[in-house]
Scaffold this motif. Sequence first.
Motif, PDB file in Angstrom:
ATOM      1  N   ASN A  19       1.029  -1.019   0.020  1.00 54.12           N
ATOM      2  CA  ASN A  19      -0.050   0.039   0.063  1.00 54.12           C
ATOM      3  C   ASN A  19       0.960   1.252   0.011  1.00 54.12           C
ATOM      4  O   ASN A  19       0.483   2.135  -0.743  1.00 54.12           O
ATOM      5  CB  ASN A  19      -0.934  -0.036   1.083  1.00 54.12           C
ATOM      6  N   THR A  20       1.693   1.244   1.139  1.00 53.02           N
ATOM      7  CA  THR A  20       2.594   2.751   0.995  1.00 53.02           C
ATOM      8  C   THR A  20       4.222   2.441   1.501  1.00 53.02           C
ATOM      9  O   THR A  20       4.432   1.234   2.160  1.00 53.02           O
ATOM     10  CB  THR A  20       2.119   3.555   2.263  1.00 53.02           C
ATOM     11  N   LEU A  36       1.309   5.561  10.397  1.00 48.46           N
ATOM     12  CA  LEU A  36       0.513   4.754   9.599  1.00 48.46           C
ATOM     13  C   LEU A  36      -0.128   3.631  10.303  1.00 48.46           C
ATOM     14  O   LEU A  36      -1.264   3.012   9.982  1.00 48.46           O
ATOM     15  CB  LEU A  36       1.137   4.546   8.144  1.00 48.46           C
ATOM     16  N   GLN A  41      -2.963   1.270   8.988  1.00 52.97           N
ATOM     17  CA  GLN A  41      -2.630   0.788   7.640  1.00 52.97           C
ATOM     18  C   GLN A  41      -1.031   0.112   7.916  1.00 52.97           C
ATOM     19  O   GLN A  41      -0.118   0.895   8.113  1.00 52.97           O
ATOM     20  CB  GLN A  41      -2.426   2.174   6.811  1.00 52.97           C
ATOM     21  N   ILE A  44       3.026  -1.552   4.651  1.00 55.70           N
ATOM     22  CA  ILE A  44       3.755  -0.531   4.767  1.00 55.70           C
ATOM     23  C   ILE A  44       5.097  -0.916   4.835  1.00 55.70           C
ATOM     24  O   ILE A  44       5.596  -2.119   5.241  1.00 55.70           O
ATOM     25  CB  ILE A  44       3.439   0.588   5.670  1.00 55.70           C
ATOM     26  N   CYS A 206       3.403   0.446  -5.543  1.00 52.04           N
ATOM     27  CA  CYS A 206       2.584   1.011  -4.356  1.00 52.04           C
ATOM     28  C   CYS A 206       1.488   2.118  -4.842  1.00 52.04           C
ATOM     29  O   CYS A 206       1.594   2.526  -5.643  1.00 52.04           O
ATOM     30  CB  CYS A 206       3.562   1.584  -3.183  1.00 52.04           C
ATOM     31  N   ASN A 208       0.756   4.464  -2.358  1.00 50.60           N
ATOM     32  CA  ASN A 208       0.945   5.689  -2.055  1.00 50.60           C
ATOM     33  C   ASN A 208       2.819   5.768  -1.714  1.00 50.60           C
ATOM     34  O   ASN A 208       3.283   4.850  -1.182  1.00 50.60           O
ATOM     35  CB  ASN A 208       0.346   5.682  -0.607  1.00 50.60           C
ATOM     36  N   ASN A 431      -1.187  10.920  -4.534  1.00 46.95           N
ATOM     37  CA  ASN A 431      -0.529   9.589  -3.824  1.00 46.95           C
ATOM     38  C   ASN A 431       0.614   9.880  -3.612  1.00 46.95           C
ATOM     39  O   ASN A 431       1.487   8.895  -3.089  1.00 46.95           O
ATOM     40  CB  ASN A 431      -0.965   8.417  -4.517  1.00 46.95           C
ATOM     41  N   ILE A 466      -4.051   9.032   4.103  1.00 47.15           N
ATOM     42  CA  ILE A 466      -3.768   7.701   3.645  1.00 47.15           C
ATOM     43  C   ILE A 466      -4.698   6.623   4.163  1.00 47.15           C
ATOM     44  O   ILE A 466      -5.525   5.904   3.498  1.00 47.15           O
ATOM     45  CB  ILE A 466      -2.364   7.312   3.675  1.00 47.15           C
ATOM     46  N   TYR A 470      -6.947   6.180   1.210  1.00 48.43           N
ATOM     47  CA  TYR A 470      -6.287   5.394   0.142  1.00 48.43           C
ATOM     48  C   TYR A 470      -5.761   4.159   0.643  1.00 48.43           C
ATOM     49  O   TYR A 470      -4.552   3.824   0.737  1.00 48.43           O
ATOM     50  CB  TYR A 470      -4.708   6.284  -0.241  1.00 48.43           C
TER      51      TYR A 470
END
Length: 664
Positions: A19-20, A36, A41, A44, A206, A208, A431, A466, A470
């Motif tokens: 994702n990030t 995050l 999230q 990552i 990714c 983000n 993003n 995020i 996102y």
Amino acid sequence: MQSLQTKIKDLDLEVYNLNTVVVGSGAAGFNAADRLHNYGQKDIALVTEGINQGTSRNTGSDKQTYYKLTLAGKEDDSVLEMAKTFYAGGSMDGDIALIEAALSAQSFYHLVDIGVPFPHNRYGEYVGYKTDHDPRQRATSAGPLTSKLMTENLEKEVKNKNIKIFDGYQVISVLTDENNEKAIGLLALNLNNLEDKNKRYTLFNCKNIVYATGGPAGMYATSVYPGSQTGATGIALEAGAMGKNLTESQYGIASIKFRWNLSGTYQQVLPRYVSTDQYGNDEREFLEEYFEDPGKMLDAIFLKGYQWPFDPKKVDDYASSIIDILVYNETVIKGRRVWLDFMENPSWGSMQDGELDFSILGEESYQYLENSNSLFGNPIQRLAKMNQPAIDLYKDNGIDITKEYLEIAVCAQHNNGGLDGDLWWESNLKNFFPVGEVNGSHGVYRPGGSALNSGQVGSTRAAQYIAANYQDGPLKLDKFLELAKAEIEKKIAMGEKFINNINESSTIIDIRTQIGERMTKNGAHIRSIEAAEKGIKESKKDLDNLLEESKLKSIKELPLAFQNYDMLITQYVYLSAINDYIKKGGISRGSYLIYDSDGELPIEALPEKFRFKAENDQLRDKIQRTFYNGNSCEFSWKEVKEIPEDDNWFENVWNKYMKHEIVK
């Protein structure tokens, strides 16, 4: 996170889907990853050239400042008052100012909770002191290494959460969609496997990118940034991220063998300023050639402690920033070397026995030294009395200022400008979230220590956005490769061209040196339209010819070659922004002086290039934005946004908050 393999031409490349990705391992980067995870999230990873590199971990001052809302005592303060202080610095959007004020307490207490030792009294009040451009007493400090302590404690949080860290990966391209409107991934050099062509390059697919790469430190020759910090602004500009306030950087007097700000007590103990030729001979105390009397000279030196950054508003009438000009005149114009001597008092202002005549000091200087019980001895004795760790710091880094001179220069220290971001720190490139020093959130002036607050606030805001908006996974691998393939192949071809130029002798460091010297001469704190235009032409020529001119001694210099590419883009865009600012009628302000033939010389004995004006700044309520199209720069100027007056009626805010309408 998912690990896959893909084939690009004849290379089998590793691809990570997640994702990030957070790029950078300073205080802002680690905070983004930590936040995050806390916001939910967890898909990552953090990517860094070197976990122990970067500015946050490797810089400080005699008392490194963190700026926050007043949290002690009876002095009035509020979020709005703090926002007004930021906004008053000029060329800063009001919504960003309000956010940096609003989240300052939250960000500060988060650092306290994870172990950063900010001092409080027995009642739990986090006391403060007044810093530059600060109307209250909002500043605090955990000592000379505040940002290092922040970074170390945030790193512990990230590691305790088992967040994946890719250590030894240098990002060489920000990958975007077909319209250059959205970031979709990264291409990095794997510094741990440069010899293996199938492991040399790594892809990150990714949703983000949180970009915490720090300021463009590598493009200056005289710099107080740590040598390990180079920056990666250029490849973000190349990808389509907008630049903001790129003209605004901060400069000041620093040591150059061991890079460190010489603010605070280093100046307040009144050291001797000495000039020599390049070989250390022909020693003389040069400041006295320019001042009217020794008292004014000593007061100017003392005030360099409070007023460390160069400021053209503090030049007239022998104010503190005249010291910076005189040091620059000796080092750059005359080609000499300048040193601080803490072993002896300045001879001009001392009595026959070598003791300083404290009676000639102004009230502020005298009162400070008297309150510090330091109206005695020589500079090193006064420094030992007031701040022994300041002496120990240099000794720990191989310089004994009790026995040797300390070489200095006027150095680049911080970029107030950088990449543009909205009120959630998202770039015009969707993003893509520049946070920390790489984000141009500051205006012309800023309170000392506000950069540390801004890095924590910005990375928190990016993580909030995020996590709320996102959360999706990245593109399917085939779609990602379809969109990014051309850029991936271009950068890999560039890398292989560099490798094909491996030779017995190298030009990589020579190119790096040339880049630094050009920026220090043409785009640092002493500027002119002629110098900017000269620098633009030279940097563009070097950028266009980089592949042919780069000769590597070994593949180990490949990362440096890519850094040179990034620095040349950055330098070209920054010098172009400076040129546009001057053509727009921009005057000397912030931390730089612009030559103006209709201006005045601060001292008649100085060269013509120091003639300037610092009044009637007609651009202080505007922000310059810069777009690099790959061949030239486009500029736009807009009025700053005023500080918002939102509907703060509790029930209304609560309703919106409960309906998840706030973070959008």
